[in-house]
Design a protein around this motif. Structure first.
Motif, short mmCIF file in Angstrom:
data_model
loop_
_atom_site.label_atom_id
_atom_site.label_comp_id
_atom_site.label_asym_id
_atom_site.label_seq_id
_atom_site.Cartn_x
_atom_site.Cartn_y
_atom_site.Cartn_z
N LEU A 33 1.29 18.47 10.02
CA LEU A 33 2.39 17.31 9.66
C LEU A 33 3.81 18.16 9.78
N PRO A 52 5.65 6.21 15.12
CA PRO A 52 5.22 7.42 15.50
C PRO A 52 5.50 7.46 17.11
N SER A 75 4.61 20.86 11.31
CA SER A 75 5.01 20.93 12.54
C SER A 75 5.65 20.03 13.50
N GLU A 76 5.45 18.76 13.31
CA GLU A 76 6.00 17.90 14.08
C GLU A 76 7.50 17.83 14.46
N HIS A 77 7.61 17.31 15.41
CA HIS A 77 9.15 17.25 16.32
C HIS A 77 9.77 15.80 15.87
N PRO A 86 6.66 11.78 12.08
CA PRO A 86 7.10 13.02 11.34
C PRO A 86 7.79 12.80 10.29
N LEU A 102 5.17 17.52 22.17
CA LEU A 102 5.82 16.22 22.49
C LEU A 102 5.22 15.92 23.54
N VAL A 131 1.25 21.52 18.27
CA VAL A 131 1.72 20.46 18.25
C VAL A 131 2.74 20.14 19.10
N ASN A 163 4.51 12.65 19.11
CA ASN A 163 4.02 13.81 18.96
C ASN A 163 2.47 13.88 19.12
N LEU A 165 -0.31 11.92 16.99
CA LEU A 165 -0.01 12.03 15.50
C LEU A 165 0.90 11.13 14.62
#
Length: 287
Positions: free
Chosen positions: A219, A68, A221-223, A58, A148, A146, A130, A55
């Motif tokens: 998007l 990323p 939900s990304e860490h 974030p 890591l 989503v 991610n 992904l």
């Protein structure tokens, strides 16, 4: 959040330049107790397969202006007294590291036994990104989540090759793009006792989804990745030096060629090319 702007943006050129800068020697201990992290599982024979989608950066880290992925160096080794040093390496954030400096002193001694010690104590490399879990046969409940993903140089090489293909008839791919990226098929085999990722590959490029609402949710939900290189996760130079002295039992002296010498951990040249080759080979085995 402007999905149309994100769709038009493809920062492959910027990411490729960053790869050229960071494609060098970390491996860190997998955060097995952190539920945000995902890892593919293997069967009793050591084989496994899963499909993921890398992904973009974030929004919390700066969105399209950020990378990323993050890379982190660490040291993990046991001293002669049985104590362990398991700490992040300060070179992650371009700072001096007493462990690396001590290793350089040993390496530059020219003594093969010291070089062997360095190979066990040197920094190791890990990347964190991610991902969206597309297929996880061992744990189907993870699909659509989503998470890591922590990985080593072998997987990062696959990303590098996709972005900067070797042959002129191959089209560069940005694996981190929602619309122009591609699923990544992780294929694991057990080779000579180590996990091998050589057969892992990117699929044909395709949009992650035609549903902008779904992409927007992914998007959001990304860490954050920057948290993993935050200063709070790193000891100070002096604290790390004290731990090194304790683990190696230095107490003001170090052993080189069988005799005690001054153990002051001063700056020293970086490790030699041969050492880097050995390190890359070990990372390739670990994936």
């Amino acid at each position: 959040m402007d999905l149309e702007k994100l769709k038009r943006s493809n920062n492959l050129s910027m990411l490729t330049k960053e790869i050229l800068k960071v494609n060098q020697p970390t491996e860190t201990v997998y955060e097995k107790d952190d539920p945000r992290f995902w890892q593919p599982e293997v069967d009793k024979a050591g084989n496994g397969m899963a499909i993921i989608r890398f992904l973009p950066a974030p929004e919390i880290d700066g969105g399209d202006d950020a990378l990323p992925w993050v890379r982190r160096f660490n040291h993990a080794f046991q001293g002669p007294n049985g104590l362990w040093l398991m700490d992040n390496c300060l070179t992650t954030n371009a700072q001096k590291c007493p462990v690396c400096e001590h290793n350089s002193i040993l390496w530059n001694s020219g003594i093969e036994a010291n070089k062997e010690i360095v190979r066990k104590q040197k920094r190791k490399l890990t990347y964190i990104a991610n991902i969206l879990v597309i297929s996880d046969p061992k744990n189907p409940a993870n699909e659509g989540q989503v998470r890591l993903y922590k990985f080593g140089k072998k997987i990062f090489d696959k990303i590098t090759e996709a972005m900067s293909p070797e042959f002129a008839d191959e089209t560069p791919l940005n694996p981190f793009h929602f619309w122009e990226g591609a699923n990544f098929k992780i294929k694991i085999r057990l080779v000579e006792g180590y996990r091998n990722y050589d057969k892992s590959e990117f699929d044909t490029p395709s949009p992650l989804s035609d549903d902008n609402e779904k992409i927007g949710k992914i998007l959001k939900s990304e860490h954050s990745l920057k948290e993993f290189i935050d200063a709070k996760h790193f000891k100070s130079y002096d604290a790390l030096k004290d731990r090194l002295t304790q683990v190696l039992g230095l107490n003001g002296v170090r052993q080189i060629s069988g005799k005690a010498e001054d153990a002051t951990l001063t700056s020293a040249p970086s490790l030699g090319d041969d050492d880097e080759v050995d390190y890359f080979r070990s990372l390739a085995e670990q994936g």
